[in-house]
Each structure stands twice: as C-alpha cells, then as structure tokens.
Design an enzyme around this catalytic site. Structure first.
Site, mmCIF file in Angstrom:
data_model
loop_
_atom_site.group_PDB
_atom_site.id
_atom_site.type_symbol
_atom_site.label_atom_id
_atom_site.label_comp_id
_atom_site.label_asym_id
_atom_site.label_seq_id
_atom_site.Cartn_x
_atom_site.Cartn_y
_atom_site.Cartn_z
ATOM 1 N N ASP A 121 7.747 11.880 -0.720
ATOM 2 C CA ASP A 121 6.439 12.093 -1.351
ATOM 3 C C ASP A 121 6.512 13.255 -2.339
ATOM 4 O O ASP A 121 6.074 13.147 -3.481
ATOM 5 C CB ASP A 121 5.370 12.466 -0.305
ATOM 6 C CG ASP A 121 4.898 11.271 0.498
ATOM 7 O OD1 ASP A 121 4.030 10.554 0.012
ATOM 8 O OD2 ASP A 121 5.422 11.085 1.609
ATOM 9 N N GLU A 146 -1.539 13.569 -5.242
ATOM 10 C CA GLU A 146 -1.864 13.706 -3.823
ATOM 11 C C GLU A 146 -1.310 14.978 -3.176
ATOM 12 O O GLU A 146 -1.957 15.584 -2.342
ATOM 13 C CB GLU A 146 -1.354 12.463 -3.069
ATOM 14 C CG GLU A 146 -1.749 12.485 -1.617
ATOM 15 C CD GLU A 146 -1.701 11.127 -0.947
ATOM 16 O OE1 GLU A 146 -1.009 10.228 -1.464
ATOM 17 O OE2 GLU A 146 -2.353 10.976 0.094
ATOM 18 N N ASP A 208 -0.213 8.663 -7.312
ATOM 19 C CA ASP A 208 0.118 8.621 -5.893
ATOM 20 C C ASP A 208 1.642 8.508 -5.820
ATOM 21 O O ASP A 208 2.210 7.470 -6.162
ATOM 22 C CB ASP A 208 -0.554 7.431 -5.183
ATOM 23 C CG ASP A 208 -0.520 7.624 -3.673
ATOM 24 O OD1 ASP A 208 0.345 8.383 -3.202
ATOM 25 O OD2 ASP A 208 -1.352 7.012 -2.968
ATOM 26 N N ILE A 210 3.817 8.389 -3.361
ATOM 27 C CA ILE A 210 4.166 7.233 -2.516
ATOM 28 C C ILE A 210 2.859 6.736 -1.938
ATOM 29 O O ILE A 210 2.279 7.364 -1.044
ATOM 30 C CB ILE A 210 5.133 7.579 -1.376
ATOM 31 C CG1 ILE A 210 6.484 8.009 -1.925
ATOM 32 C CG2 ILE A 210 5.345 6.339 -0.480
ATOM 33 C CD1 ILE A 210 7.554 8.189 -0.876
ATOM 34 N N ASP A 211 2.405 5.632 -2.456
ATOM 35 C CA ASP A 211 1.213 5.017 -1.901
ATOM 36 C C ASP A 211 1.676 4.103 -0.768
ATOM 37 O O ASP A 211 2.594 3.291 -0.957
ATOM 38 C CB ASP A 211 0.510 4.204 -2.991
ATOM 39 C CG ASP A 211 -0.773 3.579 -2.480
ATOM 40 O OD1 ASP A 211 -1.506 4.245 -1.729
ATOM 41 O OD2 ASP A 211 -1.028 2.407 -2.822
ATOM 42 N N THR A 213 2.481 5.464 2.535
ATOM 43 C CA THR A 213 3.570 6.211 3.205
ATOM 44 C C THR A 213 3.939 5.573 4.545
ATOM 45 O O THR A 213 5.106 5.557 4.926
ATOM 46 C CB THR A 213 3.150 7.676 3.447
ATOM 47 O OG1 THR A 213 2.511 8.157 2.268
ATOM 48 C CG2 THR A 213 4.338 8.543 3.762
ATOM 49 N N HIS A 307 -7.338 1.070 8.081
ATOM 50 C CA HIS A 307 -7.738 1.288 6.690
ATOM 51 C C HIS A 307 -8.831 0.345 6.206
ATOM 52 O O HIS A 307 -9.328 0.504 5.094
ATOM 53 C CB HIS A 307 -6.527 1.165 5.754
ATOM 54 C CG HIS A 307 -5.541 2.277 5.928
ATOM 55 N ND1 HIS A 307 -4.444 2.453 5.116
ATOM 56 C CD2 HIS A 307 -5.492 3.298 6.833
ATOM 57 C CE1 HIS A 307 -3.768 3.509 5.502
ATOM 58 N NE2 HIS A 307 -4.378 4.038 6.558
ATOM 59 N N SER A 331 -0.172 -0.614 0.643
ATOM 60 C CA SER A 331 -0.154 0.024 -0.690
ATOM 61 C C SER A 331 -0.764 -0.810 -1.806
ATOM 62 O O SER A 331 -1.234 -1.925 -1.613
ATOM 63 C CB SER A 331 1.286 0.428 -1.073
ATOM 64 O OG SER A 331 1.990 -0.663 -1.623
ATOM 65 N N LYS A 334 -0.494 -4.604 -3.273
ATOM 66 C CA LYS A 334 -1.504 -5.690 -3.191
ATOM 67 C C LYS A 334 -2.081 -5.990 -4.572
ATOM 68 O O LYS A 334 -2.286 -7.141 -4.929
ATOM 69 C CB LYS A 334 -2.636 -5.292 -2.228
ATOM 70 C CG LYS A 334 -2.226 -5.255 -0.766
ATOM 71 C CD LYS A 334 -3.414 -5.025 0.152
ATOM 72 C CE LYS A 334 -3.808 -3.592 0.322
ATOM 73 N NZ LYS A 334 -2.798 -2.690 0.894
ATOM 74 N N ARG A 348 -11.154 -4.422 0.689
ATOM 75 C CA ARG A 348 -10.859 -3.145 1.348
ATOM 76 C C ARG A 348 -12.175 -2.511 1.771
ATOM 77 O O ARG A 348 -12.979 -2.115 0.916
ATOM 78 C CB ARG A 348 -10.134 -2.245 0.343
ATOM 79 C CG ARG A 348 -9.739 -0.902 0.884
ATOM 80 C CD ARG A 348 -9.058 -0.072 -0.190
ATOM 81 N NE ARG A 348 -8.417 1.067 0.412
ATOM 82 C CZ ARG A 348 -7.201 1.051 0.929
ATOM 83 N NH1 ARG A 348 -6.470 -0.039 0.871
ATOM 84 N NH2 ARG A 348 -6.703 2.127 1.477
ATOM 85 N N ASP A 360 -5.366 6.254 -5.370
ATOM 86 C CA ASP A 360 -5.102 5.044 -4.587
ATOM 87 C C ASP A 360 -5.523 3.773 -5.320
ATOM 88 O O ASP A 360 -5.291 2.670 -4.795
ATOM 89 C CB ASP A 360 -5.831 5.111 -3.238
ATOM 90 C CG ASP A 360 -5.037 5.922 -2.221
ATOM 91 O OD1 ASP A 360 -3.795 5.870 -2.275
ATOM 92 O OD2 ASP A 360 -5.655 6.605 -1.388
HETATM 93 P P1 AMP Z 1 -3.200 0.603 2.123
HETATM 94 O O1 AMP Z 1 -1.798 0.388 2.533
HETATM 95 O O2 AMP Z 1 -3.679 -0.324 1.066
HETATM 96 O O3 AMP Z 1 -4.139 0.703 3.251
HETATM 97 O O4 AMP Z 1 -3.259 1.968 1.346
HETATM 98 C C1 AMP Z 1 -2.604 3.116 1.729
HETATM 99 C C2 AMP Z 1 -3.498 4.268 1.374
HETATM 100 O O5 AMP Z 1 -4.647 4.236 2.212
HETATM 101 C C3 AMP Z 1 -2.898 5.607 1.607
HETATM 102 O O6 AMP Z 1 -2.218 6.053 0.480
HETATM 103 C C4 AMP Z 1 -4.067 6.491 1.926
HETATM 104 O O7 AMP Z 1 -4.439 7.279 0.835
HETATM 105 C C5 AMP Z 1 -5.188 5.528 2.224
HETATM 106 N N1 AMP Z 1 -5.797 5.780 3.535
HETATM 107 C C6 AMP Z 1 -5.442 6.673 4.476
HETATM 108 N N2 AMP Z 1 -6.281 6.631 5.531
HETATM 109 C C7 AMP Z 1 -7.192 5.693 5.244
HETATM 110 C C8 AMP Z 1 -8.337 5.194 5.942
HETATM 111 N N3 AMP Z 1 -8.681 5.647 7.135
HETATM 112 N N4 AMP Z 1 -9.072 4.219 5.369
HETATM 113 C C9 AMP Z 1 -8.712 3.739 4.156
HETATM 114 N N5 AMP Z 1 -7.632 4.168 3.446
HETATM 115 C C10 AMP Z 1 -6.884 5.144 3.981
HETATM 116 MG MG MG Z 2 -2.114 6.381 -1.335
#
Ligand code: AMP
Ligand code: MG
Length: 426
Positions: A121, A146, A208, A210-211, A213, A307, A331, A334, A348, A360
């Site tokens: 990161d 970030e 970001d 590393i989106d 992580t 998420h 990430s 998508k 989302r 993000d």
């Molecule tokens: P994804 O894999 O699409 O869910 O996206 C990953 C991103 O979700 C990360 O980089 C975080 O910034 C973000 N994230 C972290 N915690 C949460 C949460 N509780 N709800 C939604 N997004 C989150």
């Molecule tokens: Mg992210």
C-alpha cells in the site's frame, strides 16, 4: 511486526443494518454461492502480451481521442496527464505484484478497522506520487490518497520503512527515466503528498494505492486506482487490475479462468474507455453491455460481505428479475469488468454510517461512464467528487447501462421502502 492505529469509529448503526438485512433475508432466502476466487484467479505473472483479445468490441484508434480533443481548443486535452497516470499505475502494479507473490506474514499490519495494510500500500502510493511529480514537473501537485506515513515514522517501524524504500527503488529502477536512489525520508515524503483535501477548484490526483487490500492479501482481485479531478469533476482515470483476466469473467463463479491476467483500463472525459494488457500490447475500446433485459443481466458486488448489504442487493436483483447469481469480486476491478460488459450491474450498499471515500470510486466511475454506463447514488444522482475526501451519498452506489438504469432505480426505491417499513415494524 504488528501496529495498531486508533481511528475514529464510522458510526454505530448495527441494529438498523441487522434489521434491514434480516428483513430482506426473510423475504428473499435465495442461496447465493460465494465463489472461491483464489482458485479462479490465481496470481499469474503475464509473460507476454496476447496477440488478440477475445472481446467483441468496436475498435477505435487511440488517435481519435487526441484529434477530437484538439477540435475543442479551449478545453485541456489531458494527454500528458493520462500518459503519466498510466505509467504511474503500471509501475505501482509491478511493486504490488512482487509483494503479492511473496506475501510474508511480516508484511501485514493491522489497523483498528481490521483491514490489513501491507508494505505494498505504502510502496504503491510512493511510486505513484513520485512518478506523477517526475512526469509532470511543471504542474502544481495535489494528491488525495489513502495512506500517510504516520505509522511508518514510529521507532518500531524501522524495518518496514527500509523494506518499502527498497521496493520503491527497485521498482523505479525498472523505468529508464529513473536516475538516483531515494532515501527513506524521500519515500516517506512522497507518501505524505497524499494529504490533500481535494475540492471543487483546481486539479487533484485521487489515488487508492491498493484498492481491495483484503483481496490483495487473499491472493485475489485488487486494483491500483488513479483519477484526476479538475474543477471537482473526474476528467481521467487509470485503473490497473493486475489479477483480472484479459477475457470476460462473466459467470466466473462457475467457470474458473485459465487465461492471461493483468489489465489496465483508462479513460479521458469525452474520449471513451480503453483496455490494454498491463504488460503492454494493443489497447481496445470497451463498452458496457447493451442488454435491455434484466433477466439476461448479472450483477457485481463486493466479495466482502461487510462492505454491502447482501439482503438488500438480493431483493433488488429479484425485483429486477435477474436470474444469475451475483459475481463477487474485490475492488474497483468490478468497474473495469462492468466497463467491458462482463456483467450489467454493480450494486454497493454499505452499512449505515459508512462514508465512501473518493479514491474508492473516482477512477472506476470514469472508466464506466466513458464506456457508456451510468454511475449514481441510490437516488439516481451523479456522484459528487468535489466535496473533499468523502463522497456525500444517498444510501449506496449503483451502476449499469442507460437502458437498465430506470428499472434498477425503481427496484432500489421499492426495496429500500420495504426495508424501512420492515425495520420500523420490528
Ligand atoms: P470492495 O472490494 O469493492 O468492497 O472495495 C474495497 C474497498 O471498500 C476498500 O478499499 C475500502 O476502502 C472500502 N471499505 C472498507 N470498509 C468498508 C465497509 N465497511 N463498507 C464499504 N466499503 C468499505
Ligand atoms: Mg479502497
């Protein structure tokens, strides 16, 4: 090494979230298979670029983008900014690929929000920051990103600082325009350039490093996502997805991919979206799916259950008549997959109280909109990147093509209303 950083809580609305999710799960108890993407998207380094991409895409030469921009003499072309952004995320991908391949337990730290933060990161953020400054020396530099170097400046972080600096120097040395070896302090300063607040005026890079992580640590999907804001609008994006197959992942839950992986998606306002193998090769213009029939549509959502409210997305999909199970990947990959039509919808719906960050979504959003798609909040409003580091949102983020959007918005509205009446009666 383990580090804990105290961060302010995002808000405590567990009761509301559980109520709304349980409510949908009672109404919509469909068994959705959670894919094992570690098996489906193993980390494979791309040895050579493909000779042909098996995507049914309308091709447009890249020069069209420059010539069409040239006719609008007063508006900036962003050509050199896009070239710099592509170079920055490509080099950062090399660093991330190297770390993911040899991911050691000692590389993983933990934050109070439990998301693992890796040396990659920080290394990725340093590389992008340094490359942008080097490639665009005449421009004022503002970066909304970030990470910051706070934890790394701790006495106990000496080894990790050294490892990050070594990784950054090794990565930059693979680029012919790189010259001197950077000190630890120079690398930390490059990371700290990311403190900008962004906003509605001027230009701001949004990163970001590393989106996803969690996907990165699992060996699954992640992205290096870089956008440029000008006057509060996203004007370009470069989205590197080192583990995303070059060919469609439609139905990937059932069919493991055995093809080559590593894509970069890039887009400039008014010039379309293109995809290129990360290791080099021809760029092809991509488009979102043209399907008008929700029964043919499939939808993407986060791999991480925490998420997005899956009861809600399941209810929306059912109302739309979507037949296929959700494709769950980490990430902004998508958004990339959506931009080339691998699926038709992305939903989302974070738990109440979660505040979305601009990094993000900035790169992913322009990649989808320039490919002909729409990205809005749950009320159908465009995302507003001009308010600083956070997005002010109504409830969630949805994305699809223009034909399906009215149907999707209707299903979202109905499902949210049902959720509200259900939670108020519990
Ligand atoms: P994804 O894999 O699409 O869910 O996206 C990953 C991103 O979700 C990360 O980089 C975080 O910034 C973000 N994230 C972290 N915690 C949460 C949460 N509780 N709800 C939604 N997004 C989150
Ligand atoms: Mg992210």
């Amino acid at each position: 090494m383990s580090m804990t950083v105290m961060r302010p809580a995002q808000g405590c609305c567990c009761h509301f979230n559980n109520a709304i999710n349980n409510c949908f799960n009672l109404r919509y108890r469909r068994t959705l298979k959670t894919p094992s993407l570690a098996a489906e998207f193993p980390f494979v380094a791309v040895a050579s670029p493909p000779t042909r991409l098996s995507l049914s895409l309308r091709r447009r030469p890249l020069t069209v983008a420059s010539s069409s921009a040239a006719t609008m003499s007063s508006s900036p072309s962003y050509d050199k900014e896009l070239a710099a952004a592509k170079k920055a995320v490509s080099l950062a991908s090399r660093l991330c690929q190297k770390v993911q391949k040899a991911l050691l337990q000692s590389d993983v730290q933990s934050k109070s929000d439990k998301s693992p933060v890796t040396v990659a990161d920080y290394g990725s953020q340093a590389v992008v920051s340094l490359v942008l400054q080097r490639e665009l020396p005449a421009d004022p530099f503002s970066l909304v990103a970030e990470e910051d170097s706070g934890d790394l400046r701790d006495d106990s972080a000496q080894d990790i600082r050294a490892r990050i600096t070594e990784l950054v120097n090794d990565t930059l040395s693979t680029d012919e325009s790189s010259s001197s070896t950077l000190s630890v302090e120079q690398v930390l300063k490059a990371i700290d350039c990311g403190v900008s607040e962004g906003g509605a005026t001027g230009r701001h890079w949004v990163l970001d490093p590393i989106d996803g992580t969690k996907g990165f640590v699992r060996g699954d999907q992640y992205a290096i996502a870089l956008g440029l804001l000008d006057g509060g609008k996203v004007v370009l994006g470069a989205l590197a997805c080192p583990n995303l197959p070059l060919t469609s992942i439609a139905g990937a839950n059932q069919q493991p991919s055995s093809g080559e992986v590593g894509c970069i998606f890039f887009a400039k306002l008014g010039s379309g979206t293109y995809m290129q193998p990360l290791e080099g090769g021809p760029a092809v213009e991509v488009h979102v799916t043209a399907t008008e029939n929700p029964e043919e549509a499939s939808f993407f959502e986060s791999y991480e259950a925490a998420h997005s409210l899956r009861g809600l997305t399941g209810s929306i999909a059912e109302k739309l008549g979507v037949k296929a199970p959700p494709v769950r990947i980490d990430s902004q990959a998508k958004y990339g997959a959506l931009s080339r039509g691998d699926g038709a919808i992305y939903m989302r719906f974070p738990h109440k109280g979660y505040r979305e960050k601009i990094w993000d979504h900035a790169a992913g959003c322009i990649v989808v909109t320039e490919a002909g798609g729409l990205v809005t909040d749950a009320a159908g409003k465009d995302l507003d990147f001009s308010k600083g580091r956070f997005l002010d949102l109504d409830t969630g983020i949805i994305s699809t093509n223009a034909k399906l959007m009215p149907l999707l918005l209707k299903a979202v509205k109905e499902s949210l209303k049902e959720g509200e009446s259900c939670s108020s009666s519990m």
